[in-house]
Design a protein around this motif. Structure first.
Motif, PDB file in Angstrom:
ATOM      1  N   ARG A 104       0.833  -1.201   0.000  1.00 60.82           N
ATOM      2  CA  ARG A 104       0.000   0.000   0.000  1.00 60.82           C
ATOM      3  C   ARG A 104       0.871   1.256   0.000  1.00 60.82           C
ATOM      4  NH1 ARG A 104      -4.766  -1.582  -0.329  1.00 60.82           N
ATOM      5  NH2 ARG A 104      -5.619  -3.361   0.754  1.00 60.82           N
ATOM      6  N   VAL A 105       0.544   2.166  -0.908  1.00 61.63           N
ATOM      7  CA  VAL A 105       1.266   3.425  -1.054  1.00 61.63           C
ATOM      8  C   VAL A 105       0.228   4.545  -1.040  1.00 61.63           C
ATOM      9  CG1 VAL A 105       2.754   4.799  -2.560  1.00 61.63           C
ATOM     10  CG2 VAL A 105       3.059   2.311  -2.445  1.00 61.63           C
ATOM     11  N   SER A 106       0.551   5.617  -0.319  1.00 64.68           N
ATOM     12  CA  SER A 106      -0.344   6.766  -0.246  1.00 64.68           C
ATOM     13  C   SER A 106       0.399   7.999  -0.752  1.00 64.68           C
ATOM     14  CB  SER A 106      -0.798   6.972   1.197  1.00 64.68           C
ATOM     15  OG  SER A 106      -1.581   8.129   1.312  1.00 64.68           O
ATOM     16  N   GLU A 107      -0.281   8.788  -1.598  1.00 62.00           N
ATOM     17  CA  GLU A 107       0.293  10.029  -2.111  1.00 62.00           C
ATOM     18  C   GLU A 107      -0.569  11.202  -1.665  1.00 62.00           C
ATOM     19  OE1 GLU A 107       2.276   9.210  -6.330  1.00 62.00           O
ATOM     20  OE2 GLU A 107       0.108   8.882  -6.345  1.00 62.00           O
ATOM     21  N   LYS A 108       0.088  12.252  -1.246  1.00 62.10           N
ATOM     22  CA  LYS A 108      -0.602  13.482  -0.861  1.00 62.10           C
ATOM     23  C   LYS A 108       0.409  14.609  -1.003  1.00 62.10           C
ATOM     24  CE  LYS A 108      -3.297  15.634   2.707  1.00 62.10           C
ATOM     25  NZ  LYS A 108      -4.118  15.501   3.868  1.00 62.10           N
ATOM     26  N   ASP A 109      -0.055  15.795  -1.388  1.00 60.82           N
ATOM     27  CA  ASP A 109       0.869  16.925  -1.512  1.00 60.82           C
ATOM     28  C   ASP A 109       1.641  17.075  -0.221  1.00 60.82           C
ATOM     29  OD1 ASP A 109      -0.385  17.307  -3.932  1.00 60.82           O
ATOM     30  OD2 ASP A 109      -1.110  19.307  -3.502  1.00 60.82           O
ATOM     31  N   PHE A 110       2.798  17.052  -0.137  1.00 61.78           N
ATOM     32  CA  PHE A 110       3.943  16.648  -0.916  1.00 61.78           C
ATOM     33  C   PHE A 110       4.622  15.502  -0.189  1.00 61.78           C
ATOM     34  CE2 PHE A 110       3.066  20.817  -2.546  1.00 61.78           C
ATOM     35  CZ  PHE A 110       3.361  20.704  -3.884  1.00 61.78           C
ATOM     36  N   LYS A 111       3.945  14.379  -0.113  1.00 53.70           N
ATOM     37  CA  LYS A 111       4.443  13.253   0.665  1.00 53.70           C
ATOM     38  C   LYS A 111       3.994  11.936   0.041  1.00 53.70           C
ATOM     39  CE  LYS A 111       4.480  11.465   5.353  1.00 53.70           C
ATOM     40  NZ  LYS A 111       4.081  11.665   6.723  1.00 53.70           N
ATOM     41  N   ILE A 112       4.890  10.963   0.082  1.00 51.35           N
ATOM     42  CA  ILE A 112       4.557   9.590  -0.300  1.00 51.35           C
ATOM     43  C   ILE A 112       4.819   8.718   0.910  1.00 51.35           C
ATOM     44  CG2 ILE A 112       5.173   7.615  -1.744  1.00 51.35           C
ATOM     45  CD1 ILE A 112       5.884   9.571  -3.959  1.00 51.35           C
ATOM     46  N   THR A 113       3.834   7.915   1.274  1.00 53.55           N
ATOM     47  CA  THR A 113       3.969   7.001   2.402  1.00 53.55           C
ATOM     48  C   THR A 113       3.938   5.581   1.863  1.00 53.55           C
ATOM     49  OG1 THR A 113       2.791   8.577   3.806  1.00 53.55           O
ATOM     50  CG2 THR A 113       2.987   6.323   4.619  1.00 53.55           C
ATOM     51  N   ALA A 114       4.941   4.796   2.265  1.00 51.66           N
ATOM     52  CA  ALA A 114       5.052   3.397   1.838  1.00 51.66           C
ATOM     53  C   ALA A 114       5.841   2.640   2.896  1.00 51.66           C
ATOM     54  CB  ALA A 114       5.769   3.311   0.491  1.00 51.66           C
ATOM     55  N   PRO A 115       5.742   1.311   2.904  1.00 57.47           N
ATOM     56  CA  PRO A 115       6.569   0.546   3.849  1.00 57.47           C
ATOM     57  C   PRO A 115       8.053   0.804   3.569  1.00 57.47           C
ATOM     58  CG  PRO A 115       4.953  -0.873   2.763  1.00 57.47           C
ATOM     59  CD  PRO A 115       4.903   0.457   2.082  1.00 57.47           C
ATOM     60  N   ARG A 116       8.856   0.754   4.604  1.00 58.99           N
ATOM     61  CA  ARG A 116      10.301   0.977   4.440  1.00 58.99           C
ATOM     62  C   ARG A 116      10.991  -0.220   3.798  1.00 58.99           C
ATOM     63  NH1 ARG A 116      10.780   6.029   4.370  1.00 58.99           N
ATOM     64  NH2 ARG A 116      10.183   7.123   6.241  1.00 58.99           N
ATOM     65  N   VAL A 117      10.450  -1.432   4.036  1.00 60.58           N
ATOM     66  CA  VAL A 117      11.050  -2.667   3.515  1.00 60.58           C
ATOM     67  C   VAL A 117       9.972  -3.465   2.790  1.00 60.58           C
ATOM     68  CG1 VAL A 117      12.250  -4.819   4.113  1.00 60.58           C
ATOM     69  CG2 VAL A 117      12.729  -2.715   5.407  1.00 60.58           C
TER      70      VAL A 117
END
Length: 146
Positions: A39-52
Motif C-alpha cells: 500500500r502506497v499513499s500520495e498526498k501533496d507533498f508526501k509519499i507514504t510506503a513501507p520501508r522494507v
C-alpha cells in the motif's frame, strides 16, 4: 419426450456453467494473484510506503489523497548521489533514469486508487511523483527491497 428435452437443457446449462468457471480460473492464474500487495499513499507533498518490501512480484496499491493529480515512478536508487534532474531544475530526468525505472504510473486525480505491478530485485528504490515541483517539494521516499 418432455423429460428428455428438460434433461438436455439441464445438461447444456451445466456445460455452459462449467465452461464459464474454467475460463474464470484460467484468468485468475495469471500470476498477479501471487504478487505481494504493497500500500502506497500520495498526498501533496508526501509519499507514504513501507520501508522494507520483499523482492519479487509486487502489486503496488496507490491511493491519491490529493488534492492534486499525482503520478508514481519506482526507480532503482543510485548507489551514490541523487537522481539526475532535468535542465528545468524541478523534475527528475526520466530519460536518464529510464534504464533504472521498474514501473511508472501516469498521473491520476485525487481520490483515485490505482494498481501498479512490478518485479523488484533486492536493492534500494525511490518512489516519486515527478509532476512539476513535486519531487523537489519532498514527494519521494526510499524503499529497501530484500
Amino acid at each position: 419426450m418432455a423429460r428428455a428435452v428438460s434433461r438436455i437443457v439441464a445438461l447444456a446449462v451445466a456445460v455452459a456453467c462449467a465452461a464459464a468457471l474454467a475460463g474464470c480460473g484460467a484468468h485468475r492464474s495469471s500470476g498477479d494473484d501471487r504478487a505481494t500487495a504493497v500500500r502506497v499513499s500520495e498526498k501533496d507533498f508526501k509519499i507514504t510506503a513501507p520501508r522494507v518490501v520483499r523482492a519479487g512480484d509486487v502489486r503496488l496499491v496507490i491511493t491519491n489523497r490529493g488534492p492534486d493529480d499525482h503520478e508514481l515512478a519506482v526507480v532503482r536508487a543510485p548507489i551514490v548521489g541523487t537522481l539526475p534532474m532535468r535542465a528545468d531544475g524541478v523534475t527528475v530526468d526520466e530519460d536518464a533514469t529510464e534504464h533504472a525505472t521498474a514501473a511508472a504510473l501516469e498521473p491520476a486525480p485525487s481520490g483515485t486508487v490505482s494498481e501498479l505491478h512490478a518485479r523488484l530485485r533486492p536493492g534500494r528504490y525511490t518512489l516519486l511523483c515527478n509532476m512539476s515541483g513535486h519531487y523537489l517539494g519532498g514527494m519521494h521516499t526510499t524503499v529497501v527491497v530484500r
